[in-house]
Design a protein around this motif. Structure first.
Motif, short mmCIF file in Angstrom:
data_model
loop_
_atom_site.label_atom_id
_atom_site.label_comp_id
_atom_site.label_asym_id
_atom_site.label_seq_id
_atom_site.Cartn_x
_atom_site.Cartn_y
_atom_site.Cartn_z
N SER A 85 -3.69 16.26 14.51
CA SER A 85 -2.78 15.14 14.18
C SER A 85 -3.39 13.78 14.98
O SER A 85 -3.41 12.78 14.41
CB SER A 85 -1.43 15.34 14.76
OG SER A 85 -0.49 16.03 13.77
N SER B 173 2.10 15.18 8.71
CA SER B 173 3.28 16.07 8.54
C SER B 173 3.15 17.40 8.11
O SER B 173 3.50 18.29 8.76
CB SER B 173 4.21 15.33 7.35
OG SER B 173 3.48 15.44 5.92
N ARG C 209 2.21 19.01 11.78
CA ARG C 209 3.25 18.92 12.62
C ARG C 209 4.03 20.20 12.39
O ARG C 209 4.71 21.05 12.82
CB ARG C 209 4.07 17.89 12.53
CG ARG C 209 3.32 16.78 13.12
CD ARG C 209 3.14 16.92 14.50
NE ARG C 209 1.98 17.53 14.95
CZ ARG C 209 1.46 17.86 16.09
NH1 ARG C 209 2.21 17.85 17.30
NH2 ARG C 209 0.23 18.58 16.18
N TYR C 210 4.01 20.43 10.84
CA TYR C 210 4.97 21.65 10.12
C TYR C 210 4.11 22.78 10.69
O TYR C 210 4.75 23.95 10.92
CB TYR C 210 5.14 21.56 8.74
CG TYR C 210 5.30 22.66 7.88
CD1 TYR C 210 6.53 23.05 7.80
CD2 TYR C 210 4.38 23.54 7.27
CE1 TYR C 210 6.84 24.37 7.13
CE2 TYR C 210 4.60 24.77 6.60
CZ TYR C 210 5.90 25.21 6.66
OH TYR C 210 6.20 26.17 6.02
N MET D 233 6.09 14.58 2.84
CA MET D 233 6.45 14.64 4.01
C MET D 233 7.88 14.72 4.53
O MET D 233 8.46 15.25 5.37
CB MET D 233 6.19 12.93 4.60
CG MET D 233 4.99 12.46 4.86
SD MET D 233 4.74 10.62 5.35
CE MET D 233 4.77 9.89 3.84
N CYS E 12 8.10 18.53 4.68
CA CYS E 12 7.58 18.98 6.01
C CYS E 12 8.39 18.74 7.00
O CYS E 12 8.86 19.79 7.96
CB CYS E 12 5.86 18.79 6.10
SG CYS E 12 4.88 19.31 5.11
N TYR E 13 8.92 17.59 7.02
CA TYR E 13 9.80 17.15 8.32
C TYR E 13 10.91 17.61 8.11
O TYR E 13 11.58 18.03 9.31
CB TYR E 13 9.67 15.64 8.49
CG TYR E 13 8.29 15.07 8.83
CD1 TYR E 13 8.05 15.63 10.07
CD2 TYR E 13 7.85 14.27 8.36
CE1 TYR E 13 6.76 15.17 10.73
CE2 TYR E 13 6.59 13.61 8.71
CZ TYR E 13 6.04 14.01 9.89
OH TYR E 13 4.81 13.75 10.29
N THR F 3 10.63 21.21 9.58
CA THR F 3 10.36 21.09 10.99
C THR F 3 11.43 20.47 11.74
O THR F 3 11.84 21.31 12.82
CB THR F 3 9.12 19.95 11.04
OG1 THR F 3 7.89 20.19 10.33
CG2 THR F 3 8.95 19.78 12.51
N MET G 137 7.40 14.32 18.10
CA MET G 137 7.70 14.13 16.96
C MET G 137 8.28 12.80 16.84
O MET G 137 8.57 12.36 15.60
CB MET G 137 8.84 15.46 16.87
CG MET G 137 8.20 16.56 16.43
SD MET G 137 7.36 16.63 14.80
CE MET G 137 8.66 16.26 13.79
N ILE H 64 5.86 10.42 15.13
CA ILE H 64 5.33 10.62 13.79
C ILE H 64 6.74 10.29 12.94
O ILE H 64 6.57 9.57 11.97
CB ILE H 64 5.09 12.08 13.73
CG1 ILE H 64 3.85 12.61 14.54
CG2 ILE H 64 4.87 12.46 12.08
CD1 ILE H 64 3.66 14.01 14.53
N ILE H 65 7.96 10.68 13.37
CA ILE H 65 9.02 10.20 12.53
C ILE H 65 9.29 8.94 12.54
O ILE H 65 9.44 8.31 11.51
CB ILE H 65 10.27 10.95 13.16
CG1 ILE H 65 10.43 12.71 12.90
CG2 ILE H 65 11.51 10.55 12.40
CD1 ILE H 65 11.36 13.26 13.54
N VAL I 26 6.86 7.46 10.03
CA VAL I 26 6.99 7.54 8.49
C VAL I 26 8.32 6.70 8.33
O VAL I 26 8.27 6.10 6.94
CB VAL I 26 7.56 9.21 8.39
CG1 VAL I 26 8.05 9.21 6.76
CG2 VAL I 26 6.30 9.88 8.60
#
Length: 352
Positions: free
Chosen positions: A76, A134, A137-138, A223, A226-227, A230, A246, A249-250, A253
């Motif tokens: 990442s 994404s 992270r998953y 995304m 995956c999120y 996750t 996290m 990243i969230i 997005v």
């Protein structure tokens, strides 16, 4: 992308190099696209310059934080590093578009093609790297793939190369952009796509379709999937605080959606009007033209907002920033902060 015109082949009465004129629909002549008036053009120009001044140092700083970290970089982190490169390169094109707002395109045909290709390439790579993050992270959270060795980092770098190559391939239609006069009676030159008259509609539909599918909807689907999985996993975990990274990243997005969704929705409406799937209406045509200018500027804002998100949301980034500006007083204090951050942040990466 054009930041001051929504160029319409059915509203512009000009002649091609092959001297074949367009057949102009007299019902749409009153809706012919006009350059921005002085005041809106100046305001938008200042906004673009402000975005440029924020994006360049911000992305350089984030790149420095990731690139100089002594900690092992996770996939990442590698994707984020390349994301800052893409955002930075996109921002470097902004001054040219800003000047074009006021004076028209004065930089010639080569720069028209080159800058359009640069912008389009980094537009695609930005969202593709977000999709890569994404997926990583998953894998880390859902499948507990926390051990990142040399082989995984090498695979990440190979994937980054593939993303750059794929983004460049998707951006190749930008080479159809030319610098030309909007009308025969105007001295103002624009930089815009110009296809052969016999295949203009088909080429435009294909290129715009690629832009929406590979530059927005497909990565967005990845995304979201995956999120969603996750976040479900995190909510079931007792160690939710362990995954504070996290939030970065969230947030990235969400900001991407806020910045790019209006642009894509506007261009889709524009495309549907060109293909006749939406009935032509002068008032709607003019509204879409104005929306194109506004949403283009909003989309470019995305290139400078990511560094702000890292600084305010990412704990490891803030720690590295403190080291950079000598906000520490003792080495032991910094070591304590580092240990505390590593306990509350997911993984062993430099930033995420």
């Amino acid at each position: 992308m054009s930041f001051f015109y929504s160029f319409e082949d059915y509203t512009s009465n000009y002649t091609h190099d092959n001297h074949t004129p367009y057949v102009v629909n007299p019902n749409t002549l009153s809706c012919e696209t006009e350059p921005l008036t002085a005041t809106p053009a100046i305001i938008l120009c200042l906004i673009l310059i402000a975005i440029f001044l924020l994006a360049i140092p911000g992305n350089l700083l984030v790149g420095w934080v990731i690139g100089t970290s002594r900690q092992a970089r996770t996939p990442s982190d590698i994707y984020l590093f390349h994301l800052t490169i893409a955002d930075g390169l996109m921002a470097l094109t902004i001054p040219f578009w800003a000047i074009a707002l006021l004076k028209g395109w004065i930089f010639g045909d080569f720069l028209c093609k080159f800058l359009s290709l640069t912008f389009e390439t980094n537009f695609y790579t930005s969202v593709l790297f977000l999709a890569c993050i994404s997926i990583d992270r998953y894998l880390v959270i859902v499948h507990a793939s926390e051990n990142v060795g040399t082989r995984q980092r090498k695979c990440s770098r190979i994937l980054c190369g593939a993303v750059w190559a794929f983004g460049l391939a998707l951006a190749l239609p930008a080479l159809f952009n030319d610098a030309f006069k909007l009308t025969t009676n105007s001295e103002r030159i624009i930089c815009h796509e110009r296809f052969d008259i016999d295949s203009a509609s088909s080429w435009r539909n294909v290129t715009h379709g690629f832009r929406h599918i590979f530059g927005f909807f497909l990565p967005l689907f990845v995304m979201i999937m995956c999120y969603s999985i996750t976040i479900t996993k995190l909510l079931q975990s007792r160690g939710f605080r362990k995954h504070r990274a996290m939030k970065v990243i969230i947030a990235v997005v969400v900001v991407f959606l806020l910045c790019w969704t209006p642009y894509h929705m506007t261009t889709i409406i524009d495309l549907l009007m060109k293909t006749g799937l939406i009935r032509y209406d002068c008032a709607l045509r003019m509204s879409v033209d104005r929306a194109m200018v506004i949403t283009n500027g909003l989309a470019l804002f995305h290139s400078c907002i990511n560094p702000v998100l890292y600084a305010f949301v990412g704990e490891k980034f803030r720690m590295k920033m403190m080291q950079l500006f000598h906000w520490k007083t003792r080495a032991d204090w910094v070591s304590k902060i580092s240990r505390s951050t590593s306990q509350t942040s997911e993984g062993n990466g430099a930033v995420l």
